[in-house]
Design a protein around this motif. Sequence first.
Motif, PDB file in Angstrom:
ATOM      1  N   ASN A 350     -54.819  80.519  22.606  1.00  0.00           N
ATOM      2  CA  ASN A 350     -55.070  79.887  23.896  1.00  0.00           C
ATOM      3  C   ASN A 350     -53.868  79.961  24.830  1.00  0.00           C
ATOM      4  OD1 ASN A 350     -56.714  78.257  25.703  1.00  0.00           O
ATOM      5  ND2 ASN A 350     -55.362  76.538  25.209  1.00  0.00           N
ATOM      6  N   ASN A 351     -52.700  80.227  24.269  1.00  0.00           N
ATOM      7  CA  ASN A 351     -51.464  80.139  25.049  1.00  0.00           C
ATOM      8  C   ASN A 351     -50.671  81.424  24.869  1.00  0.00           C
ATOM      9  OD1 ASN A 351     -49.139  79.316  26.374  1.00  0.00           O
ATOM     10  ND2 ASN A 351     -49.059  77.319  25.391  1.00  0.00           N
ATOM     11  N   VAL A 352     -50.969  82.417  25.681  1.00  0.00           N
ATOM     12  CA  VAL A 352     -50.355  83.740  25.551  1.00  0.00           C
ATOM     13  C   VAL A 352     -49.419  83.978  26.738  1.00  0.00           C
ATOM     14  CG1 VAL A 352     -50.775  86.227  25.405  1.00  0.00           C
ATOM     15  CG2 VAL A 352     -52.345  84.627  24.277  1.00  0.00           C
ATOM     16  N   GLY A 353     -48.210  84.402  26.438  1.00  0.00           N
ATOM     17  CA  GLY A 353     -47.226  84.676  27.474  1.00  0.00           C
ATOM     18  C   GLY A 353     -46.944  86.156  27.599  1.00  0.00           C
ATOM     19  N   PRO A 354     -45.946  86.525  28.378  1.00  0.00           N
ATOM     20  CA  PRO A 354     -45.632  87.951  28.588  1.00  0.00           C
ATOM     21  C   PRO A 354     -45.168  88.664  27.323  1.00  0.00           C
ATOM     22  CG  PRO A 354     -43.918  86.542  29.523  1.00  0.00           C
ATOM     23  CD  PRO A 354     -45.054  85.646  29.148  1.00  0.00           C
ATOM     24  N   GLY A 355     -44.698  87.902  26.328  1.00  0.00           N
ATOM     25  CA  GLY A 355     -44.248  88.517  25.089  1.00  0.00           C
ATOM     26  C   GLY A 355     -45.240  88.421  23.950  1.00  0.00           C
TER      27      GLY A 355
END
Length: 396
Positions: A350-355
């Motif tokens: 649910n919580n995906v960032g640029p990395g």
Amino acid sequence: MKHARLPLITLFGLAVVATGCGAPTGDDAAEDTTSADCVEDHDPDTDYFPDKLSIDHAENLSIEYANDHQVVTIDEPSPGAEAESYVLLRCGAPEPELDGELADAPVIEVPVRSVFSASTTHLSLFTYLDQTDVVTGVADGGVVNDEEIREGVESGDVVDYAGGGALDQELVIAEAPDLLMTGGAEESEYQTLRDADIPVVANAEWLENSPLGRAEWVKLAAALTGTEEEATELFDQIATDYESVTDQVSDADPVDVVPGQMFDGVWNVVGGGSYVGRLLADAGGTHPWDDTEETGSIEMDLEEVLSEVQDAEVWISSEHWDTYDDMTADDERYAEFTAFEERAVWTNNNNVGPGGNRYWDEAVLRPDQVLADLATILHPELMDDHELVYYRTLDD
């Protein structure tokens, strides 16, 4: 407070002194010699660690105090390895005379100012303690989510020392960090670093089986950076929030769960004594293997799992699926589970960032948030005020 992620530390090799106060030059050097963190006029009777850390949940970590140094011991720095101790010396104090089991223990001056990190799981230890600037090297900048550290990688202020998958020994030695924290495994290249007087510190938090035990490894990062008071306050709040969720669901009827998914043809079911197994149990979930004492996973095939939990109400996964079609694309037999039919499959992306997926960066340090997510999924009637952080249901 930023949301990032955890771990711990062990040193190997010959005794060395790592100058944690750093070796700045020019104006920085002049400023640093008067640092309030360092001892200027050493008094052997003065306690230079007034804020002491207490280890209450972690079983693989202990910290003992002398007036001007701490002795940190890791019982199992990596699977099957012998216990390791190392000495954290308040910068400016004279090196202590070490004998017995500590005779060859590495000595690191604290607070450190330069850490190379082999895993993104370490980064939250520093970001949550407001010590992001201590991270001066990462193994692969492309998988870093923290904005400040990513900017450092892009500007060159943070060294990407193993981005191609191979550790650049010459680069690490040239940069001379105060220590390198490993990803939890011993690599052949590390001995070269030790020989160059760069301490190699092993992150062993992943060998803890309890969620709060893993989170408590933030206190080692605090010992390294002189943020003991902040770490104690942070961890105490995490523990309080975790126990509060456990209390909220303790009287609810357990919900039957499908745990995990297939990987390379094998379904690794979580054992009852494992980290994930304990999270599920504390959240009010149950499955046929939660009464085992297995601290890892139990290898099974899909048909075995299907026969046991086909009718389970909820499926808790850690797969990268976004939709139910993604599931059946991996294996059509997934559709035979009731949780699939009832659209009750949840996964932690649910919580995906640029990395990448922030769950893998942060969850070890924030078991309170993970537990609240799981309790909300299993007992929404008891957790109506919690907004999911890491878990989401799949799209049709």
